[in-house]
Motif scaffolding. Structure first.
Motif, short mmCIF file in Angstrom:
data_model
loop_
_atom_site.label_atom_id
_atom_site.label_comp_id
_atom_site.label_asym_id
_atom_site.label_seq_id
_atom_site.Cartn_x
_atom_site.Cartn_y
_atom_site.Cartn_z
N ILE A 105 69.80 14.05 -14.07
CA ILE A 105 69.70 15.10 -12.85
C ILE A 105 71.19 16.13 -12.53
O ILE A 105 72.00 15.25 -12.72
CB ILE A 105 69.45 14.01 -11.25
N ALA A 106 70.52 17.10 -13.10
CA ALA A 106 71.79 17.95 -13.14
C ALA A 106 71.52 19.35 -11.47
O ALA A 106 73.42 18.90 -11.38
CB ALA A 106 71.02 19.34 -14.23
N CYS A 107 71.26 18.72 -10.77
CA CYS A 107 71.51 19.42 -8.57
C CYS A 107 70.20 19.04 -8.58
O CYS A 107 69.15 19.38 -8.63
CB CYS A 107 71.62 20.86 -9.52
N VAL A 108 70.58 19.46 -7.07
CA VAL A 108 69.26 19.23 -5.87
C VAL A 108 69.56 20.34 -5.13
O VAL A 108 71.05 20.36 -4.66
CB VAL A 108 69.36 17.96 -5.89
N THR A 109 68.57 20.93 -4.65
CA THR A 109 69.12 22.17 -4.46
C THR A 109 67.74 22.20 -2.94
O THR A 109 66.94 22.36 -3.37
CB THR A 109 69.35 23.19 -4.80
N GLU A 110 67.88 22.43 -1.59
CA GLU A 110 67.29 23.10 -0.96
C GLU A 110 67.23 24.29 0.02
O GLU A 110 68.26 25.03 0.25
CB GLU A 110 68.07 21.58 0.83
N LYS A 111 66.29 24.41 -0.05
CA LYS A 111 65.73 26.07 0.50
C LYS A 111 65.00 26.52 1.04
O LYS A 111 64.07 25.17 1.57
CB LYS A 111 65.85 26.91 -0.55
N VAL A 112 64.57 27.00 2.34
CA VAL A 112 63.17 27.53 3.21
C VAL A 112 62.79 29.08 2.93
O VAL A 112 63.81 30.01 1.97
CB VAL A 112 63.91 27.29 4.38
#
Length: 275
Positions: A105-112
């Motif tokens: 798992i390289a990254c987890v990003t939250e956006k809208v």
């Protein structure tokens, strides 16, 4: 999100025998006479037929994907989509030999976004054969809410009008069923048209994003006469409802720009192959 960040760096390792039968079955799925055998190089992106997760039926979620919280983080948003990927091909994967895939798992990003909250998860995969790195992949997954039936549908981007080469793909239920079976993909949007329409808001059955990417790289390789060294793709608009679509490309120096175009002219997927 603080809990989801705990998944960054999590690893999973799978080893598989790169058998000839799945590759031959894939040829048949693409209406090609099966010919691959031990010792042949595996065509690009066909590694998705191997290293599969066999989750028991009781451990599947609403969409028939494995429930989250194991290797993948427990994102609360209900819809999961394959957003894109990037690949470096270091050496061919040989059919008939064992290989190992290491996933992180390289990254987890939250956006809208325009349609509400989104969560992007990037997974890095490395495939080794004979202790040598054969393939590097970054796989982008996006999670989102169920569609609001009262919300206006965003206008899709239009695909390019001109191409150096083009092919028409005519999806069939058998093609989708076979690819789902070959990749052990239980996602209901590919075989349950009622679920695809009423729950996830599509026009009907959804053509697999990875299969679209596979057709695009196959088209690029056939025009160049060799396999690419690097490939990337991005899914933009779903191919749903079993309508025919075009896969097209333009050659530019040592790379090929590619795209999948829906019947209405919308850009479904963009890709680049470098040689």
């Amino acid at each position: 999100m603080s809990n989801l960040q705990n998944w960054v760096g999590r690893e999973e390792v799978r080893t598989d025998q790169i058998r000839a039968d799945p590759a031959r079955f894939m040829q048949a799925t693409l209406d090609i006479k099966p010919s691959l055998s031990e010792g042949d190089p595996l065509p690009p992106l066909w590694h998705w037929l191997y290293f599969l997760e066999a989750a028991p039926a009781g451990e599947l979620g609403r969409d028939a994907h494995p429930k989250r919280g194991g290797f993948l983080p427990p994102v609360a948003l209900p819809r999961r989509m394959w957003a894109g990927g990037r690949f470096d091909f270091h050496r061919p994967i040989q059919i008939g030999h064992e290989a190992t895939k290491r996933s992180t798992i390289a990254c987890v990003t939250e956006k809208v976004g325009r349609t509400g909250p989104l969560c992007f998860v990037t997974v890095r995969h490395e495939v080794f054969q004979n202790d040598e790195l054969a393939l590097s992949e970054e796989h982008d997954i996006v999670y989102r809410n169920d569609p609001d039936p009262n919300a206006p549908t965003p206008a899709p981007r239009s695909a390019r009008d001109s191409a150096d080469f083009s092919e028409i793909v005519e999806p069939t239920e058998v093609m989708l069923f076979r690819y789902s079976a070959l990749t052990f993909n239980g996602h209901r949007i590919h075989y349950d048209s009622d679920y695809a329409r009423t729950v996830e808001g599509y026009d009907g059955l959804v053509f697999h994003g990875p299969l679209t990417a596979t057709l695009l790289i196959k088209l690029a390789a056939s025009k160049a006469g060799k396999a690419p060294k690097r490939f990337e793709f991005r899914g933009l608009t779903p191919l749903s409802g079993m309508s025919p679509f075009a896969i097209e490309g333009v050659s530019e120096d040592d790379q090929t720009k590619l795209w999948a175009k829906r019947a209405d002219g919308a850009l479904a997927m963009s890709a680049t192959a470098e040689f």
